[in-house]
Design an enzyme around this catalytic site. Structure first.
Site, PDB file in Angstrom:
ATOM      1  CG  HIS A  26      -2.095   0.922   1.028  1.00  0.00           C
ATOM      2  ND1 HIS A  26      -2.027   2.264   1.288  1.00  0.00           N
ATOM      3  CD2 HIS A  26      -3.331   0.673   0.537  1.00  0.00           C
ATOM      4  CE1 HIS A  26      -3.188   2.805   0.977  1.00  0.00           C
ATOM      5  NE2 HIS A  26      -4.001   1.878   0.509  1.00  0.00           N
ATOM      6  CG  ASP A  30      -8.407  -4.526  -3.212  1.00  0.00           C
ATOM      7  OD1 ASP A  30      -9.625  -4.344  -3.072  1.00  0.00           O
ATOM      8  OD2 ASP A  30      -7.641  -3.663  -3.671  1.00  0.00           O
TER       9      ASP A  30
HETATM   10  N1  ACO Z   1       3.972  -7.743  -4.704  1.00  0.00           N
HETATM   11  C1  ACO Z   1       5.299  -7.777  -4.900  1.00  0.00           C
HETATM   12  N2  ACO Z   1       6.076  -6.685  -4.759  1.00  0.00           N
HETATM   13  C2  ACO Z   1       5.488  -5.534  -4.423  1.00  0.00           C
HETATM   14  C3  ACO Z   1       4.109  -5.435  -4.211  1.00  0.00           C
HETATM   15  C4  ACO Z   1       3.346  -6.595  -4.365  1.00  0.00           C
HETATM   16  N3  ACO Z   1       2.035  -6.574  -4.186  1.00  0.00           N
HETATM   17  N4  ACO Z   1       3.809  -4.174  -3.876  1.00  0.00           N
HETATM   18  C5  ACO Z   1       4.943  -3.491  -3.888  1.00  0.00           C
HETATM   19  N5  ACO Z   1       5.969  -4.307  -4.221  1.00  0.00           N
HETATM   20  C6  ACO Z   1       7.376  -3.960  -4.324  1.00  0.00           C
HETATM   21  C7  ACO Z   1       7.673  -3.434  -5.730  1.00  0.00           C
HETATM   22  O1  ACO Z   1       8.070  -4.442  -6.614  1.00  0.00           O
HETATM   23  C8  ACO Z   1       8.775  -2.448  -5.448  1.00  0.00           C
HETATM   24  O2  ACO Z   1       9.972  -3.165  -5.263  1.00  0.00           O
HETATM   25  P1  ACO Z   1      11.363  -2.581  -5.839  1.00  0.00           P
HETATM   26  O3  ACO Z   1      11.553  -1.261  -5.151  1.00  0.00           O
HETATM   27  O4  ACO Z   1      12.345  -3.633  -5.477  1.00  0.00           O
HETATM   28  O5  ACO Z   1      11.138  -2.436  -7.311  1.00  0.00           O
HETATM   29  C9  ACO Z   1       8.408  -1.863  -4.090  1.00  0.00           C
HETATM   30  O6  ACO Z   1       7.624  -2.870  -3.452  1.00  0.00           O
HETATM   31  C10 ACO Z   1       7.600  -0.578  -4.195  1.00  0.00           C
HETATM   32  O7  ACO Z   1       6.498  -0.826  -5.070  1.00  0.00           O
HETATM   33  P2  ACO Z   1       5.735   0.325  -5.850  1.00  0.00           P
HETATM   34  O8  ACO Z   1       4.887  -0.311  -6.901  1.00  0.00           O
HETATM   35  O9  ACO Z   1       6.677   1.402  -6.284  1.00  0.00           O
HETATM   36  O10 ACO Z   1       4.841   0.902  -4.669  1.00  0.00           O
HETATM   37  P3  ACO Z   1       3.623   1.853  -4.846  1.00  0.00           P
HETATM   38  O11 ACO Z   1       3.457   2.608  -3.597  1.00  0.00           O
HETATM   39  O12 ACO Z   1       3.759   2.634  -6.108  1.00  0.00           O
HETATM   40  O13 ACO Z   1       2.419   0.830  -5.098  1.00  0.00           O
HETATM   41  C11 ACO Z   1       0.620  -0.616  -4.830  1.00  0.00           C
HETATM   42  C12 ACO Z   1       1.407   0.538  -4.216  1.00  0.00           C
HETATM   43  C13 ACO Z   1       0.187  -0.212  -6.245  1.00  0.00           C
HETATM   44  C14 ACO Z   1      -0.603  -0.844  -3.995  1.00  0.00           C
HETATM   45  C15 ACO Z   1       1.508  -1.875  -4.885  1.00  0.00           C
HETATM   46  O14 ACO Z   1       1.829  -2.278  -3.578  1.00  0.00           O
HETATM   47  C16 ACO Z   1       0.847  -3.013  -5.663  1.00  0.00           C
HETATM   48  O15 ACO Z   1       0.975  -3.073  -6.888  1.00  0.00           O
HETATM   49  N6  ACO Z   1       0.116  -3.916  -4.962  1.00  0.00           N
HETATM   50  C17 ACO Z   1      -0.602  -4.971  -5.642  1.00  0.00           C
HETATM   51  C18 ACO Z   1      -1.888  -4.449  -6.221  1.00  0.00           C
HETATM   52  C19 ACO Z   1      -2.892  -4.156  -5.134  1.00  0.00           C
HETATM   53  O16 ACO Z   1      -3.129  -4.950  -4.238  1.00  0.00           O
HETATM   54  N7  ACO Z   1      -3.546  -3.003  -5.265  1.00  0.00           N
HETATM   55  C20 ACO Z   1      -4.602  -2.602  -4.328  1.00  0.00           C
HETATM   56  C21 ACO Z   1      -4.109  -1.520  -3.413  1.00  0.00           C
HETATM   57  S1  ACO Z   1      -5.366  -1.053  -2.237  1.00  0.00           S
HETATM   58  C22 ACO Z   1      -6.509  -0.230  -3.180  1.00  0.00           C
HETATM   59  O17 ACO Z   1      -6.189   0.471  -4.073  1.00  0.00           O
HETATM   60  C23 ACO Z   1      -7.877  -0.417  -2.896  1.00  0.00           C
END
Ligand code: ACO
Length: 376
Positions: free
Chosen positions: A262, A313
């Site tokens: 998140h 989620d």
């Molecule tokens: N699985 C694996 N790795 C992850 C995940 C995940 N779910 N979430 C973050 N990471 C890792 C990324 O690969 C990244 O690693 P790196 O720095 O080594 O490349 C690091 O954590 C940061 O990730 P970002 O995508 O830059 O984080 P951001 O804050 O932009 O994204 C998000 C947040 C979109 C929620 C992300 O955690 C994600 O994609 N989660 C999965 C999708 C999800 O569940 N979305 C629902 C969110 S809640 C809602 O909107 C209702």
């Protein structure tokens, strides 16, 4: 050209001021207008009270709630034009795209369509909150070749939604569990879909345009669409005994695990706490805890290996599945709750508006000589 500083994904950028919702990402707190969500749920607050709270800033008195409920109930039915349009759309279409289309069409047939005053926007907001559940259930029945079921006036918002899906009034446990899920999804500060809604409203466009933007934004799998992806992952795993191996391989393959991570929470998402419990209970009531057990195994590995927590989620997926909701309705169900927050934010934007127009850091070629077509 002003001094600009680029922040990828607008992380930690404060774009608006708002009195509606506070998130403490370090403490794992979610607060609507000063009330902690844990207290609202422990106090048996209804979803309708939460909508009133988000819009008006105070919990309603008994008399205010009665009037508010009556206004929502009286607007539950869809206008004939909206249902007629639904029947012109492909029943195999994505449910969020069908919902986005119905929201847009509703704006055209709203009796206040030509009036963009604040008072008219409040009336439209009541219709949107009241009618989104009717749209979603009509979409589902249309997909199954069935006629829509007319809303009942004697059921709560949560109970009436479940009734309109199947024609059966739900039991008290299921109604309250679903209502808690609606309360948990009602608002979440400046999340991506709420931001879209506010950007649209800030041009002084109408509330239906703002909510159409928001529905389209919620659909994406990095936002509300993640709940459907979580369930597809659980179905692919299929067996709690193989969940750990599956998830370790997925992490080794650098796959993004849906339902984890998140932008704002750095600890347990307080919504996941309730949804985890309800996923377990719903599984037990159905004599099938396998999806809950798979979810537990995944949570253990992702927490230990990636230090990522489940978000809203993750456990909502197995809870909804055990309630019998089809997977393609999970994100539309998110929308029938978040419409309360979207409308609260749009109304707040109208009350204190300034166009939202950020800058881009230009990374292209700054200047070059034009080359005539014949010379290229
Ligand atoms: N699985 C694996 N790795 C992850 C995940 C995940 N779910 N979430 C973050 N990471 C890792 C990324 O690969 C990244 O690693 P790196 O720095 O080594 O490349 C690091 O954590 C940061 O990730 P970002 O995508 O830059 O984080 P951001 O804050 O932009 O994204 C998000 C947040 C979109 C929620 C992300 O955690 C994600 O994609 N989660 C999965 C999708 C999800 O569940 N979305 C629902 C969110 S809640 C809602 O909107 C209702």
């Amino acid at each position: 050209m002003p001094e600009t500083q680029f922040t990828a994904g607008l992380e930690d950028v404060v774009a608006v001021t708002s009195d509606i919702c506070f998130i403490d990402g370090d403490e794992g707190r979610l607060v609507y207008r000063g009330y902690d969500i844990h207290d609202l749920i422990a106090g048996s607050c209804s979803f309708e009270e939460v909508v009133y709270l988000l819009w008006h800033g105070e919990l309603p008195t008994a008399a205010e709630l009665q009037t508010f409920n009556a206004s929502l109930v009286s607007e539950r039915a869809l206008r004939a034009e909206v249902l007629k349009t639904l029947h012109t759309l492909p029943p195999t279409g994505n449910a969020m795209e069908l919902l986005r289309t119905l929201v847009s069409v509703s704006g055209l047939s709203d009796p206040d369509d030509a009036d963009n005053s604040y008072e008219s926007s409040v009336r439209k907001a009541i219709r949107l909150v009241a009618q989104l559940p009717t749209m979603v259930t009509a979409i589902e029945r249309f997909k199954n070749g069935q006629e829509p079921i007319a809303p009942r006036t004697d059921l709560s918002h949560a109970g009436n939604f479940l009734y309109m899906l199947s024609g059966q009034a739900p039991d008290d446990y299921t109604t309250r569990a679903f209502e808690i899920a609606l309360i948990l999804h009602a608002d979440h500060e400046l999340n991506a879909s709420t931001f879209s809604a506010r950007v649209t409203a800030a041009t002084l466009s109408d509330i239906y345009s703002a909510i159409t933007s928001a529905v389209g934004t919620l659909k994406g799998p990095l936002h509300g669409g993640a709940n459907e992806q979580v369930m597809l992952m659980l179905k692919e795993i299929g067996d709690p005994a193989t969940a750990e191996t599956w998830i370790r391989k997925a992490l080794a393959d650098k796959r993004r695990i849906m339902g984890f991570g998140h932008r704002v929470y750095h600890t347990e998402d307080p919504r996941a706490t309730h949804l985890r419990k309800m996923s377990k209970e719903m599984g037990e009531r159905n004599g099938n805890t396998s999806y809950y057990e798979m979810s537990q195994a995944i949570e253990r590995v992702v927490k230990a290996d990636k230090k990522l927590n489940p978000n809203v989620d993750f456990y909502s997926a197995s809870m909804y599945y055990m309630m019998g909701l089809p997977i393609h309705l999970f994100t539309p169900v998110f929308a029938i709750s978040r419409i309360s927050g979207w409308t609260a934010h749009v109304l707040e934007q109208y009350r204190n508006n300034r166009l939202i127009r950020p800058r881009a850091e230009y990374t292209g070629i700054k200047r070059r000589a034009y080359v005539a077509l014949k010379d290229r």
